[in-house]
Write a protein that holds these residues in place. Structure first.
Motif, PDB file in Angstrom:
ATOM      1  N   UNK A 229       0.654  -1.081   0.071  1.00  0.00           N
ATOM      2  CA  UNK A 229       0.091   0.060   0.099  1.00  0.00           C
ATOM      3  C   UNK A 229       0.782   1.199   0.220  1.00  0.00           C
ATOM      4  N   UNK A 230       1.820   1.099   0.851  1.00  0.00           N
ATOM      5  CA  UNK A 230       2.993   2.257   0.623  1.00  0.00           C
ATOM      6  C   UNK A 230       3.472   2.779  -0.866  1.00  0.00           C
ATOM      7  N   UNK A 231       3.403   1.682  -1.533  1.00  0.00           N
ATOM      8  CA  UNK A 231       4.085   1.784  -2.855  1.00  0.00           C
ATOM      9  C   UNK A 231       2.871   2.072  -3.862  1.00  0.00           C
ATOM     10  N   UNK A 232       1.401   2.130  -3.425  1.00  0.00           N
ATOM     11  CA  UNK A 232       0.507   2.427  -4.166  1.00  0.00           C
ATOM     12  C   UNK A 232      -0.282   1.374  -4.871  1.00  0.00           C
ATOM     13  N   UNK A 233      -0.041  -0.093  -4.397  1.00  0.00           N
ATOM     14  CA  UNK A 233      -0.417  -1.043  -4.847  1.00  0.00           C
ATOM     15  C   UNK A 233      -0.964  -1.876  -4.195  1.00  0.00           C
ATOM     16  N   UNK A 234      -1.454  -3.238  -4.319  1.00  0.00           N
ATOM     17  CA  UNK A 234      -1.741  -4.391  -3.599  1.00  0.00           C
ATOM     18  C   UNK A 234      -1.356  -5.699  -4.105  1.00  0.00           C
ATOM     19  N   UNK A 235      -1.276  -6.693  -3.306  1.00  0.00           N
ATOM     20  CA  UNK A 235      -0.891  -7.843  -3.666  1.00  0.00           C
ATOM     21  C   UNK A 235      -1.572  -8.436  -4.874  1.00  0.00           C
TER      22      UNK A 235
END
Length: 234
Positions: free
Chosen positions: A55-61
């Motif tokens: 989430x910190x990188x703006x994505x999800x698994x």
């Protein structure tokens, strides 16, 4: 036109064709020869990343998995993919990638975890030593015959895949072997193998109406030998 120039050269004047080079033994991605009788069927990519870090990188698994699947499909439309999430106890120590590999029972991680156990626990469980052709149960060598070990090894190297009876017979016995079992009597050999595995007999599972399968078990350690990759890695 010079008729001599149009004539085919005499066979003796033609340069000798080099003999075809022998095909090299199949090798892994690291250049290591594969164990005899095995072949790569795919690969596993372990990713160490929790949802908070993603989430910190703006994505999800899920976003990452979908992106990897699309990339694989673009590179090779025939490839099949399967993704699973590694669940570990909260606050598990160590690097994410190591936690993931252990949670998903990656053979190398499992072997290292077993080696790190206290000495009084190291002899518990089953050791299937492929390199030395032996099985050790709770610290004691199991008295397996050559064929019994070959049968267990065949299943172990195809972990998670159900092997039908006819494949076991065809792969482990020659047609002219005097003691070659039939599709029905292979069950006798499996029963003898299980009896020698004692309380761990269930590591060889029966798939009713089909055959047999070896599944990764927390009490089982597989040793492939120095430099030899596990069958699910290359």
């Amino acid at each position: 036109m010079n008729s001599l120039a149009a004539r085919p050269a005499h066979p003796s004047s033609q340069p000798a064709q080099p003999a075809p080079a022998p095909r090299p033994a199949p090798r892994t991605g690291q250049g290591t020869a594969l164990p005899a009788g095995t072949e790569p069927r795919g690969f596993a990519l372990y990713v160490g990343l929790d949802e908070a870090a993603a989430a910190t990188d703006g994505v999800s698994l899920n976003v990452i998995v979908d992106a990897l699947r699309r990339t694989v499909a673009e590179l090779s439309p025939r490839a099949e993919t399967y993704a699973t999430v590694a669940l570990a106890p909260q606050q598990s120590g160590g690097r994410d990638i190591d936690v993931v590999r252990l949670a998903l029972k990656e053979p190398g991680a499992v072997a290292r975890a077993a080696a790190d156990k206290p000495d009084h626990n190291r002899d518990l469980g089953v050791l299937v030593d492929i390199s030395r052709k032996r099985v050790v149960i709770d610290g004691e060598s199991a008295a397996l015959t050559y064929k019994e070990f070959e049968l267990l090894q065949y299943l172990v190297l195809r972990e998670g895949r159900t092997i039908d009876r006819s494949e076991l017979v065809d792969s482990l016995w020659q047609a002219d072997d005097g003691d070659a079992p039939g599709v029905r009597t292979i069950d006798v050999h499996v029963r003898r193998l299980r009896s020698k595995l004692g309380r761990f007999e269930d590591i060889v599972r029966t798939v009713r109406g089909v055959g047999y399968r070896f599944d990764r078990h927390a009490d089982v350690t597989i040793r492939y030998g120095a430099g030899a990759p596990s069958p699910d890695r290359f």
